[in-house]
Design an enzyme around this catalytic site. Structure first.
Site, short mmCIF file in Angstrom:
data_model
loop_
_atom_site.label_atom_id
_atom_site.label_comp_id
_atom_site.label_asym_id
_atom_site.label_seq_id
_atom_site.Cartn_x
_atom_site.Cartn_y
_atom_site.Cartn_z
N LYS A 279 35.01 99.15 -86.19
CA LYS A 279 33.71 98.52 -85.97
C LYS A 279 32.83 99.44 -85.12
CE LYS A 279 35.11 93.63 -85.96
NZ LYS A 279 34.29 93.21 -87.10
N ARG A 353 41.41 87.17 -93.17
CA ARG A 353 41.87 86.52 -94.39
C ARG A 353 43.30 86.92 -94.73
NH1 ARG A 353 36.92 88.99 -97.58
NH2 ARG A 353 36.10 88.84 -95.46
N1 BES Z 1 36.17 88.87 -86.86
C1 BES Z 1 35.29 89.40 -87.84
C2 BES Z 1 34.14 88.47 -88.18
C3 BES Z 1 33.14 88.20 -87.08
C4 BES Z 1 31.98 88.94 -87.02
C5 BES Z 1 33.33 87.20 -86.17
C6 BES Z 1 31.05 88.66 -86.03
C7 BES Z 1 32.40 86.93 -85.18
C8 BES Z 1 31.25 87.67 -85.13
C9 BES Z 1 36.05 89.67 -89.13
O1 BES Z 1 37.37 90.08 -88.97
C10 BES Z 1 35.35 90.78 -89.81
O2 BES Z 1 35.35 91.86 -89.30
N2 BES Z 1 34.78 90.49 -90.98
C11 BES Z 1 34.05 91.47 -91.73
C12 BES Z 1 34.43 91.30 -93.19
C13 BES Z 1 33.93 92.41 -94.07
C14 BES Z 1 34.64 93.70 -93.73
C15 BES Z 1 34.16 92.02 -95.50
C16 BES Z 1 32.57 91.23 -91.52
O3 BES Z 1 32.15 90.08 -91.42
O4 BES Z 1 31.85 92.20 -91.41
MN MN Z 2 37.56 92.16 -88.71
#
Ligand code: BES
Ligand code: MN
Ligand code: ZN
Length: 508
Positions: A279, A353
């Site tokens: 990230k 997921r």
């Molecule tokens: N934990 C994150 C989602 C999230 C984002 C929670 C912001 C709270 C605030 C999750 O694991 C994630 O990183 N999801 C990705 C999915 C994508 C790679 C398909 C996302 O939402 O960017």
């Molecule tokens: Mn994630």
């Protein structure tokens, strides 16, 4: 904080402060406010006549009685217009009143409630008031070594009841609301605790607190047991971390032996760096909150047991970190999930997921009545619905309707997104049964469609809490940061279901 109920008329209450309410569009004072006003020669009516107090929602005026009454202060609380009145107004109002009391340095205060015909009943009002006070006063101070001491603290809350019958009803409601509110604060604590002190192993330790009641059984699987079962989706996410993954199983047996349990599943990502699909650094610290679903599940089981809900309930929390490391799982890897289905990893940041896939498959073992999962799953859900709203997706209309009702009752907003079959196209893989991302468009939905592949035919609802789990600004009775969203929602849902079951079988 101690919550008590006392049989005592408002004018004879002796203490530091008492809160009484007033509607914005009421021509005259009513109920407890009117009684206090009469006994004090009109100190409250004076405020309203002079226009200093209108009674708009959550308006609080501090009125000094100067010997005219045994109580030293009256906190006059506005509840807005009668027609617009609901329990959420009461929660917000009492949160504000409680903060005023704390600001004044009061260690305790009393509350008078006047249910009006056609408005919410005394029990519901008592619950909402307790919630407003306890949730509104919540602070996370564990790591504030200097500030911690010397903080003003409200220690006692007293509800005034007009007679013995009313006192009995209020006591039961206050006790239930205290359990629920404590569970919310417990979940907020878990979420606020940084990942260096809230590892998967720490979560197991905290889960033991949820299992203090003899009716709750805790099982925590480690990597070797998960390996034996074949939980490779969960284990793969954990590979980049030195912290061993844990799979927490809490079983509460409040119902009859044969009753099918409700299974609640919570994402327990104690820190989500994104893994190899790292990230960006901005706000990455907030990813300690990626176990909000798991924290909510622990809190719900704890409260359900304390409430003695007459149903069977299972809580499942897959817990791990998601880090890049020499052994980390990588984009392109193909994972064999517990269900036997294979998954091509496109992004290691779509890890939630994956761990939920194995947990949802495991849920099938309990032959559940219904499965509800809670997860901070997608940024896409936050884009779609905003920071205040839970995204709801699922297969069972009755379950969704009951959750909608619980959402209205608790003020924890949710909104449904569709999971039509067409979306499955987006997660088709060239090499495996499916891939773990479906692109940016409809991201909250494709995540849910992915989860659905692991549920089997069980009635199921997925709640994406990525928006409301962690708030960038404070709300009336939620501080900035961890909200513990979902705890009150699920407890309301379970309590309503338990009450409905009682009615059907006729044994009240
Ligand atoms: N934990 C994150 C989602 C999230 C984002 C929670 C912001 C709270 C605030 C999750 O694991 C994630 O990183 N999801 C990705 C999915 C994508 C790679 C398909 C996302 O939402 O960017
Ligand atoms: Mn994630
Ligand atoms: Zn995540």
């Amino acid at each position: 904080m101690k919550v008590e109920v006392k049989k005592c008329s408002p004018p004879s209450f002796r203490g530091e402060a008492v809160v009484v309410c007033h509607f914005e569009d009421a021509k005259k004072l009513a109920g407890a406010a009117l009684e206090l006003d009469r006994q004090s020669g009109g100190i409250l009516a004076d405020l309203i006549r002079r226009g200093d107090f209108t009674g708009k929602p959550a308006q609080v005026a501090v009125v000094y009685t100067r010997g005219a009454l045994p109580v030293h202060r009256i906190l006059l609380l506005g509840l807005g217009k009668k027609k617009e009145f609901d329990l959420e107004k009461l929660r917000r109002g009492f949160s504000k009143a409680a903060r005023s009391a704390r600001e004044l340095g009061l260690a305790e205060f009393a509350i008078c409630l006047d249910p009006a015909p056609g408005s919410p009943g005394l029990e519901d009002m008592t619950e909402a008031a307790v919630e407003g006070v306890m949730l509104g006063l919540y602070r996370f101070t564990q790591f504030k070594t200097a500030e911690r001491n010397g903080l003003k603290e409200v220690r006692r809350l007293v509800f005034l009841a007009s007679d013995g019958r009313e006192a009995t009803r209020m006591k039961a409601a206050a006790a239930a609301a205290e359990i629920v509110s404590k569970a919310v604060c417990y979940a907020r604590d878990l979420v606020s605790t940084p990942s260096n002190e809230m590892t998967p192993t720490d979560m197991v330790r905290r889960a033991r607190e949820a299992a203090v009641s003899g009716k709750v059984r805790l099982t925590a699987l480690g990597p070797r047991e998960m390996e034996k079962l074949g939980m490779h989706a969960l284990l793969s996410v954990a590979r980049g971390s030195m912290e061993p993954a844990r799979f927490i199983i809490l079983e509460y047996a409040g119902g009859s032996r044969g009753d099918k349990p409700y299974v609640i599943v919570g994402k327990g990502l104690t820190f989500d760096s994104g893994g190899i699909s790292l990230k960006p650094p901005e706000k990455m610290e907030e990813m300690k909150a990626d176990m909000s679903g798991g924290a909510a599940v622990l809190a719900v089981i704890k409260a359900a047991a304390e409430l003695g809900l007459p149903l069977n309930l299972v809580g499942l929390v897959p817990a791990t970190e998601n880090l890049p490391g020499g052994r980390a799982y990588k984009p392109g890897d193909v994972l064999r999930s517990l269900s036997g289905q294979t998954i091509e990893v496109i992004s290691t940041d779509a890890e939630g997921r994956l761990i939920l896939a194995d947990a949802l498959t495991y849920a099938g073992r309990f032959k559940p009545r219904a499965v509800i999962d809670l997860a901070t799953l997608t940024g896409a859900c936050v884009i779609a619905l905003g920071e205040d709203v839970i995204g709801m997706m699922g297969t069972d209309e009755e379950l969704k309707n009951d959750l909608r009702r619980a959402a209205v009752e608790t003020g924890e907003k949710l909104w449904e997104l569709p999971i039509w079959d067409d979306y499955a196209e987006l997660i088709k893989s060239d090499v495996a049964d499916m891939k773990n991302t479906g692109g940016r468009a409809g991201g909250a939905i494709t995540a849910a469609v992915f989860l659905g592949k692991f549920v089997g035919g069980i009635p199921w609802v997925h709640l994406d809490i990525a928006g409301p789990a962690w708030l960038s600004k404070e709300r009336p009775y939620i501080p900035r940061g961890a909200s513990a969203v979902g705890v009150r929602l699920l407890l309301r849902f379970l309590r309503d279901r338990a009450a409905a079951a009682k009615k059907v079988t006729g044994n009240s």
